[in-house]
Design a protein around this motif. Structure first.
Motif, PDB file in Angstrom:
ATOM      1  N   ARG A  34       0.824  -1.199  -0.147  1.00 32.54           N
ATOM      2  CA  ARG A  34       0.042  -0.094   0.014  1.00 32.54           C
ATOM      3  C   ARG A  34       0.774   1.257   0.149  1.00 32.54           C
ATOM      4  O   ARG A  34       1.831   1.268   0.887  1.00 32.54           O
ATOM      5  N   LEU A  35       0.824   2.020  -1.086  1.00 33.56           N
ATOM      6  CA  LEU A  35       1.656   3.236  -1.156  1.00 33.56           C
ATOM      7  C   LEU A  35       0.868   4.548  -0.941  1.00 33.56           C
ATOM      8  O   LEU A  35      -0.302   4.534  -1.673  1.00 33.56           O
ATOM      9  N   LEU A  36       1.101   5.318   0.041  1.00 32.07           N
ATOM     10  CA  LEU A  36       0.510   6.542   0.392  1.00 32.07           C
ATOM     11  C   LEU A  36       1.315   7.697  -0.136  1.00 32.07           C
ATOM     12  O   LEU A  36       2.371   7.819   0.211  1.00 32.07           O
ATOM     13  N   VAL A  37       0.618   8.655  -0.632  1.00 30.86           N
ATOM     14  CA  VAL A  37       1.405   9.732  -1.123  1.00 30.86           C
ATOM     15  C   VAL A  37       0.335  11.031  -0.811  1.00 30.86           C
ATOM     16  O   VAL A  37      -0.946  10.676  -0.565  1.00 30.86           O
ATOM     17  N   GLN A  38       0.688  12.154  -0.882  1.00 27.51           N
ATOM     18  CA  GLN A  38      -0.024  13.406  -0.757  1.00 27.51           C
ATOM     19  C   GLN A  38      -0.502  14.195  -1.962  1.00 27.51           C
ATOM     20  O   GLN A  38      -1.721  14.733  -1.833  1.00 27.51           O
ATOM     21  N   ASP A  39       0.312  13.881  -3.014  1.00 26.12           N
ATOM     22  CA  ASP A  39      -0.008  14.607  -4.264  1.00 26.12           C
ATOM     23  C   ASP A  39      -0.737  13.694  -5.449  1.00 26.12           C
ATOM     24  O   ASP A  39      -0.432  12.756  -5.634  1.00 26.12           O
ATOM     25  N   GLN A  40      -1.742  14.200  -5.896  1.00 26.93           N
ATOM     26  CA  GLN A  40      -2.671  13.292  -6.880  1.00 26.93           C
ATOM     27  C   GLN A  40      -1.801  13.003  -7.987  1.00 26.93           C
ATOM     28  O   GLN A  40      -1.959  11.884  -8.669  1.00 26.93           O
ATOM     29  N   LYS A  41      -0.892  13.913  -8.623  1.00 24.06           N
ATOM     30  CA  LYS A  41      -0.284  13.785 -10.004  1.00 24.06           C
ATOM     31  C   LYS A  41       0.907  12.570  -9.439  1.00 24.06           C
ATOM     32  O   LYS A  41       1.170  11.878 -10.133  1.00 24.06           O
ATOM     33  N   VAL A  42       1.338  12.644  -8.093  1.00 20.37           N
ATOM     34  CA  VAL A  42       2.230  11.653  -7.924  1.00 20.37           C
ATOM     35  C   VAL A  42       1.452  10.191  -7.845  1.00 20.37           C
ATOM     36  O   VAL A  42       2.216   9.183  -8.471  1.00 20.37           O
ATOM     37  N   ALA A  43       0.430  10.222  -7.250  1.00 21.30           N
ATOM     38  CA  ALA A  43      -0.592   9.009  -7.373  1.00 21.30           C
ATOM     39  C   ALA A  43      -0.706   8.301  -8.443  1.00 21.30           C
ATOM     40  O   ALA A  43      -0.713   7.053  -8.864  1.00 21.30           O
ATOM     41  N   ASP A  44      -1.060   9.375  -9.344  1.00 25.98           N
ATOM     42  CA  ASP A  44      -1.292   8.734 -10.893  1.00 25.98           C
ATOM     43  C   ASP A  44       0.021   8.060 -11.383  1.00 25.98           C
ATOM     44  O   ASP A  44      -0.279   7.355 -12.322  1.00 25.98           O
ATOM     45  N   VAL A  83      -2.805   5.054  -2.716  1.00 27.53           N
ATOM     46  CA  VAL A  83      -3.955   5.872  -2.108  1.00 27.53           C
ATOM     47  C   VAL A  83      -3.374   7.381  -1.644  1.00 27.53           C
ATOM     48  O   VAL A  83      -2.051   7.360  -1.428  1.00 27.53           O
ATOM     49  N   LEU A  84      -4.309   8.254  -1.636  1.00 25.57           N
ATOM     50  CA  LEU A  84      -3.854   9.613  -1.126  1.00 25.57           C
ATOM     51  C   LEU A  84      -3.888   9.422   0.390  1.00 25.57           C
ATOM     52  O   LEU A  84      -4.760   8.962   0.957  1.00 25.57           O
ATOM     53  N   GLY A  85      -2.936  10.076   1.094  1.00 25.51           N
ATOM     54  CA  GLY A  85      -3.227  10.045   2.679  1.00 25.51           C
ATOM     55  C   GLY A  85      -2.688  11.410   3.158  1.00 25.51           C
ATOM     56  O   GLY A  85      -2.527  12.325   2.284  1.00 25.51           O
ATOM     57  N   THR A  86      -3.198  11.818   4.404  1.00 24.34           N
ATOM     58  CA  THR A  86      -3.023  12.895   4.952  1.00 24.34           C
ATOM     59  C   THR A  86      -1.791  13.160   5.373  1.00 24.34           C
ATOM     60  O   THR A  86      -0.894  12.470   5.507  1.00 24.34           O
ATOM     61  N   LYS A  87      -1.302  14.806   5.674  1.00 27.46           N
ATOM     62  CA  LYS A  87       0.037  14.908   6.353  1.00 27.46           C
ATOM     63  C   LYS A  87       0.287  14.068   7.389  1.00 27.46           C
ATOM     64  O   LYS A  87       1.303  13.557   7.750  1.00 27.46           O
ATOM     65  N   GLU A  88      -0.709  14.032   8.341  1.00 28.03           N
ATOM     66  CA  GLU A  88      -0.609  13.251   9.679  1.00 28.03           C
ATOM     67  C   GLU A  88      -0.038  11.675   9.334  1.00 28.03           C
ATOM     68  O   GLU A  88       0.723  11.247  10.119  1.00 28.03           O
ATOM     69  N   GLU A  89      -0.845  10.937   8.563  1.00 31.25           N
ATOM     70  CA  GLU A  89      -0.613   9.645   8.170  1.00 31.25           C
ATOM     71  C   GLU A  89       0.696   9.413   7.490  1.00 31.25           C
ATOM     72  O   GLU A  89       1.346   8.362   7.582  1.00 31.25           O
ATOM     73  N   LEU A  90       1.202  10.380   6.625  1.00 27.51           N
ATOM     74  CA  LEU A  90       2.387  10.414   6.124  1.00 27.51           C
ATOM     75  C   LEU A  90       3.604  10.745   7.044  1.00 27.51           C
ATOM     76  O   LEU A  90       4.667  10.514   6.648  1.00 27.51           O
TER      77      LEU A  90
END
Length: 482
Positions: A418-428, A453-460
């Motif tokens: 499961r990969l979490l990132v904060q930026d939609q472009k990076v996720a795509d 998936v997109l994650g929050t600042k706190e999650e990351l």
């Protein structure tokens, strides 16, 4: 209840009273140091203790109350394992608190610490009169960065020289080195297996050796095995196994013949070949022979302390004069020691470990944080053999793409990521390349699942993972009473 007598310098003992499961037996190994916690007191000296994730009924020869924690050494007796409680229970904890207070203020990411040290050393190199140690240390720092294109073996080697086990390696070196210690264990195991087989053979024939004779024979077997030269075993694996097996057969035959006589010698020589074939295999491919070969070859490897990051920093500390470089060097050492001590605190409750590795990030170094958690005891109980899920979390914050967190679970038939990132472009972009990642991970017949998936600042945030240590929740490093 059967309390055991206290020993000199030892408070007393705690003795488990039920048959141990396989999982708990692996924890309560002879000589191991374990941390225990009293969960409940019952009648008399009966208590319920927690050792890691295990709950164990026990008899205690120590005055313990619920909530008390202690450090103990495992001893195996005829009646089963006994935990020998060491020293003043409070003092061990206070020493760790004191040590953490001294370095925890410098627990910045190792990438930033080493990057700052590299910049200070580079600036010093441009000055006149700087010692040779400045340039030498600067050139060595790059060896501790995980570079793009590196493989699993490179990462394994990088972690091995990260400095996290510096003191353990130093202790092993005092006994001939880590490889030498492992070789002694392998040789001793081989001699023990052969001696046990001979003893069983003699007992079956109605023959007996005295304890002194058995001890003398054991020493002779061990000395004969220790004389094997790995250089004489050839180059390819099969040749080495066959030659090692033949060497052991010849040496054991000579040792047994020299140490015995009469009916004992005749019985031993008649059955020795079959015994060694059973232990070593027809072509030397049994695990016992393979393990000895591996340790014989490993004994030729270079000193494990060569290239160790903490060893290099400590060496340079005495050679680099006071100034910005020396200050940055001191902070880098404190950062490594902070990580070591936090891992020691994690070990108190079997919470896995944390390692950090510098990785390139433009003109700087970022830090990849690796967190490993052992399979949960309850998960083991609910699933069959071989279904333990090993979990690794990787957290890194890059300047260009922002924070990235990978949660990886691996078992015999599955790899789940499961990969979490904060930026939609990076996720795509990651989602578009997920199929290639699946192909690379599909080894050994495992199924692979990858989710982005997109994650929050706190999650990351990696800080939450770094400080999520149960021991720290119970032992505050700041005095909040004022």
């Amino acid at each position: 209840m059967d309390p055991l007598a206290s020993q000199a310098g030892i408070i007393g003992s705690v003795k488990p009273v039920l048959a141990l499961s396989a999982d708990l037996s692996s924890v309560l190994r002879e000589g191991r140091m374990v941390a225990g916690e009293v969960l409940q007191t019952m009648d008399g000296k009966s208590i319920l203790i927690g050792v890691g994730r295990h709950r164990v009924p026990a008899d205690s020869a120590v005055d313990l109350s619920p909530g008390d924690r202690f450090l103990a050494r495992v001893e195996l007796t005829e009646d089963g394992p006994v935990l020998r409680v060491l020293g003043d229970r409070a003092k061990g904890e206070l020493r760790l608190v004191k040590a953490l207070k001294q370095v925890l203020g410098e627990d910045r990411p190792v990438g930033r610490l080493l990057g700052d040290l590299a910049s200070k050393l580079r600036a010093a190199m441009d000055s006149d009169g700087q010692p040779k140690a400045v340039k030498e240390l600067f050139e060595k720092l790059g060896d501790h960065v995980f570079l793009p294109g590196a493989n699993a073996a490179d990462l394994r080697a990088l972690l091995a020289r990260s400095g996290m086990d510096f003191e353990a390696l130093l202790l092993a070196e005092s006994d001939g080195g880590k490889n030498a210690v492992q070789l002694k264990l392998a040789l001793g195991n081989m001699a023990k297996q052969i001696l046990g087989g001979l003893k069983e053979m003699w007992s079956g024939a109605g023959l007996q050796l005295t304890a002194a004779q058995m001890e003398s024979l054991g020493k002779r077997l061990l000395n004969a095995l220790a004389g094997i030269d790995p250089k004489s075993l050839g180059d390819d694996l099969d040749t080495r196994l066959v030659r090692l097996s033949a060497e052991i057969r010849a040496r054991m035959g000579a040792a047994v013949a020299a140490e015995t006589s009469g009916a004992q010698r005749k019985s031993a020589m008649a059955g020795l070949e079959d015994l060694l074939t059973k232990l070593l295999g027809e072509k030397g491919k049994q695990p016992l022979n393979r393990n000895l070969l591996a340790t014989l070859l490993a004994s030729k490897e270079p000193d494990a302390l060569v290239g160790n990051l903490k060893a290099q920093l400590l060496t340079a500390l005495s050679k680099i004069p006071e100034g910005p470089s020396h200050e940055a060097l001191t902070k880098a050492l404190a950062g490594i020691e902070s990580e070591q001590l936090l891992n020691l605190a994690r070990r108190e409750f079997h919470e896995g470990w944390h390692l950090s590795v510098p990785v390139p990030d433009g003109d700087h170094w970022a830090t990849a944080h690796l967190f490993y958690t052992e399979p949960d005891e309850h998960e083991r109980a609910s699933k069959g053999p071989g279904e333990d899920m090993h979990r690794i979390t990787i957290s890194v914050d890059f300047t260009g793409i922002g924070p990235l967190r990978g949660e990886i679970g691996v078992r015999a038939d599955l790899v789940a990521m499961r990969l979490l990132v904060q930026d939609q472009k990076v996720a795509d972009r990651l989602q578009g390349e997920a199929s290639e990642l699946v192909d690379r991970l599909s080894t050994g017949g495992r199924r692979v699942r990858v989710a982005v998936v997109l994650g929050t600042k706190e999650e990351l945030a990696h800080d939450a993972l770094t400080r999520d240590v149960r021991w720290l929740q119970e032992h505050h490093l700041m005095d909040l009473s004022g």
